[in-house]
Design an enzyme around this catalytic site. Structure first.
Site, PDB file in Angstrom:
ATOM      1  N   LYS A 191      -5.434   4.302   8.834  1.00  0.00           N
ATOM      2  CA  LYS A 191      -6.266   4.933   7.680  1.00  0.00           C
ATOM      3  C   LYS A 191      -7.339   5.951   8.458  1.00  0.00           C
ATOM      4  O   LYS A 191      -7.926   5.714   9.489  1.00  0.00           O
ATOM      5  CB  LYS A 191      -7.068   3.775   7.095  1.00  0.00           C
ATOM      6  CG  LYS A 191      -6.183   2.906   6.151  1.00  0.00           C
ATOM      7  CD  LYS A 191      -6.996   1.862   5.373  1.00  0.00           C
ATOM      8  CE  LYS A 191      -7.793   2.418   4.405  1.00  0.00           C
ATOM      9  NZ  LYS A 191      -8.492   1.501   3.707  1.00  0.00           N
ATOM     10  N   SER A 234     -12.737  -4.579   0.635  1.00  0.00           N
ATOM     11  CA  SER A 234     -13.195  -4.261   2.153  1.00  0.00           C
ATOM     12  C   SER A 234     -14.424  -4.269   2.211  1.00  0.00           C
ATOM     13  O   SER A 234     -15.153  -3.625   1.235  1.00  0.00           O
ATOM     14  CB  SER A 234     -12.416  -3.056   2.369  1.00  0.00           C
ATOM     15  OG  SER A 234     -10.985  -2.857   2.084  1.00  0.00           O
ATOM     16  N   ARG A 269       0.913  -1.085  -0.100  1.00  0.00           N
ATOM     17  CA  ARG A 269      -0.057  -0.131   0.061  1.00  0.00           C
ATOM     18  C   ARG A 269       0.921   1.125  -0.216  1.00  0.00           C
ATOM     19  O   ARG A 269       1.602   1.353   0.811  1.00  0.00           O
ATOM     20  CB  ARG A 269      -0.992   0.096   1.038  1.00  0.00           C
ATOM     21  CG  ARG A 269      -1.982   1.080   1.214  1.00  0.00           C
ATOM     22  CD  ARG A 269      -3.072   1.045   2.129  1.00  0.00           C
ATOM     23  NE  ARG A 269      -2.567   0.953   3.443  1.00  0.00           N
ATOM     24  CZ  ARG A 269      -3.370   0.854   4.660  1.00  0.00           C
ATOM     25  NH1 ARG A 269      -4.565  -0.011   4.570  1.00  0.00           N
ATOM     26  NH2 ARG A 269      -2.751   1.028   5.888  1.00  0.00           N
TER      27      ARG A 269
END
Length: 518
Positions: free
Chosen positions: A141, A112, A43
């Site tokens: 996040k 997700s 990521r």
């Protein structure tokens, strides 16, 4: 869909900003794989495309040598550029159909999800796995949704257990050495459990990512002690073991940490001493780790009082004991009396595991989400035995715990076996903190009988209720006030007699296994 088997047990999600000084992301990933990571997602939210591709190539070399898949977060173009094994996408990213068309049928696509509706859409669209969360608040996040907790994961797993196509699952959201065991094993539903966990900071920010990865993988794969349930329990064999538990309390002097209603502290401390255990009454967070480290220790959390930080304090204590594999008893005092208490208990069960949950009918029904009647700490519910047994058994199975419902008849269940106990005296309902004290006795018993929590609960209730029957007829007892002193005496006398081999008092036990009528 992916034709080959993928091991989702320990899924590492990278974050370049969490890498400790003196090392690199590539080094952290390599060490994590050496420790047992089975899947990696790269990521890079802020990287330029060229930089993202170069890092992806470097990470891919590491994962290919280890024979594990590399997934790219969001970016199909990067995944194509390095021929990664797949991608992970969010609810607002590229749609699954387009991603599949671009990547081909053999690549892994994960999505997700937080809710059943999102999981259903993901299954329909053909994803290979779903990342369920966020389970807890996460700093890696910016949250767009509230954490779903263990119960939220359980709902998604329950839905997935009903669909014909198997879709793999991982949980994500502040998963670490303290939280993983509870999330993996408490979220399980009949026929379905998580396939793994997705971890970010617990590994990437670790000074020793290999050691952390090894421990996390063990927590995922190895069932905790509280998942073990002894099948086909019968009354006679359980009663035969009751003296052993009571004698061990006397001989081993277990340490019982009571976080308890202040009106109960003196009574509970004296009862602990009378049966041979060593009590401590402390709400001081700085002492929790030290107390949990004491051998043969147990924690009683009794929510008889509330402060602004009570839930976090209770969870901190439960976490300290869980880390040391010490038992925790929850007494949800007046759980159905106010929305504040209902919310507190719900939050606690959504974030932690409790070895035994003890309460009166109103409290246990409230914890189970059933209608209940409470007047302060007192239950005014009066359900039929069948209803009580069904509620207790279902709650025990759901929470992987032992449930003790007290009342005129006490009902105890491990989710498979349910006993009904009919000893006791009405004076137990006429004195303050009677239930609180029983919770403390249970704490002492389970501290020495962690391998059989059901037995510990049965032994505790029998000792307490038979002592109450004997105390009522003791010389000088004229009512509830004199009864309290006599009760403490009888607990001492029965415990001491048992330790010396006299178990004749158990002849008074009124216990039966509950079998629902057809």
């Amino acid at each position: 869909m992916v034709p080959h088997k993928v091991d989702y047990s320990l899924y590492l999600v990278t974050d370049p900003y969490l890498v400790p000084n003196g090392t690199t992301l590539e080094e952290q990933v390599q060490k994590a794989i050496d420790g047992g990571v089975t899947l990696v997602q790269l990521r890079e939210k802020d990287a330029e495309t060229c930089d993202f591709i170069e890092r992806a190539k470097a990470i891919h070399e590491i994962t290919k040598k280890a024979g594990i898949p590399l997934l790219i977060n969001d970016r199909v173009d990067v995944a194509l550029a390095i021929d990664a094994e797949g991608i992970h996408i969010g609810q607002e990213d590229i749609d699954v159909a387009t991603a599949r068309k671009l990547l081909g049928p053999d690549k892994i696509i994960g999505m997700s999800v937080s809710y059943v509706s999102e999981a259903a859409k993901a299954v329909e669209d053909g994803v290979d796995y779903v990342g369920i969360g966020a389970i807890y608040d996460t700093a890696t996040k910016t949250p767009k949704k509230l954490p779903i907790g263990i119960n939220g994961a359980r709902k998604v797993l329950s839905y997935l257990s009903s669909v014909s196509r198997y879709v793999s699952t991982v949980a994500i959201g502040s998963l670490n050495l303290k939280t993983v065991r509870n999330v993996v094993h408490l979220s399980a539903v009949p026929g379905r459990r998580l396939d793994g966990i997705a971890v970010v900071s617990a590994i990437i920010a670790a000074k020793d990512p290999m050691a952390v990865s090894k421990e996390l993988l063990s927590l995922v794969r190895d069932p905790p002690y509280w998942m073990r349930v002894i099948p086909n329990r019968d009354v006679s064999s359980v009663l035969a073991e009751v003296p052993t538990v009571i004698s061990r309390v006397r001989s081993e002097t277990p340490f019982v940490h009571n976080i308890i209603n202040r009106v109960a502290t003196n009574f509970a401390a004296n009862v602990n001493l009378s049966i041979g255990s060593s009590p401590a009454m402390s709400e001081n967070v700085s002492e929790f780790d030290d107390f949990a480290a004491i051998p043969n220790s147990a924690l009683l959390i009794n929510i008889g009082f509330g402060t602004d930080d009570w839930v976090e304090k209770y969870l901190a204590a439960a976490g300290a004991y869980a880390k040391k594999l010490r038992p925790v008893v929850l007494d949800p005092v007046a759980a159905g009396a106010s929305e504040l208490r209902k919310g507190a208990v719900k939050s606690m069960l959504n974030r932690s595991h409790f070895d035994i949950i003890k309460g009166n009918e109103g409290e246990i029904f409230s914890v189970a989400g059933e209608a209940s009647q409470m007047r302060g700490v007192d239950s005014t519910s009066s359900s039929q035995l069948q209803k009580k047994a069904n509620v207790v058994e279902a709650l025990a199975a759901k929470e992987k715990t032992i449930v003790v419902l007290t009342g005129k008849e006490d009902v105890i269940s491990d989710g498979m076996t349910t006993f009904v106990l009919r000893n006791g005296h009405r004076y137990l309902a006429d004195i303050t903190a009677s239930g609180c004290v029983l919770g403390s006795i249970i704490g002492a018993a389970v501290a020495v009988s962690l391998e059989d929590r059901f037995l510990a609960a049965v032994a505790s209730v029998l000792l307490y209720t038979i002592a109450a029957e004997r105390a009522v007829v003791a010389p000088g007892v004229r009512g509830p006030g004199t009864f309290i002193a006599a009760l403490i005496d009888e607990l001492y006398l029965l415990s001491n007699a048992t330790a010396h081999g006299d178990v004749s008092w158990l002849e008074a036990a009124k216990v039966e296994r509950y079998v629902e009528e057809a």
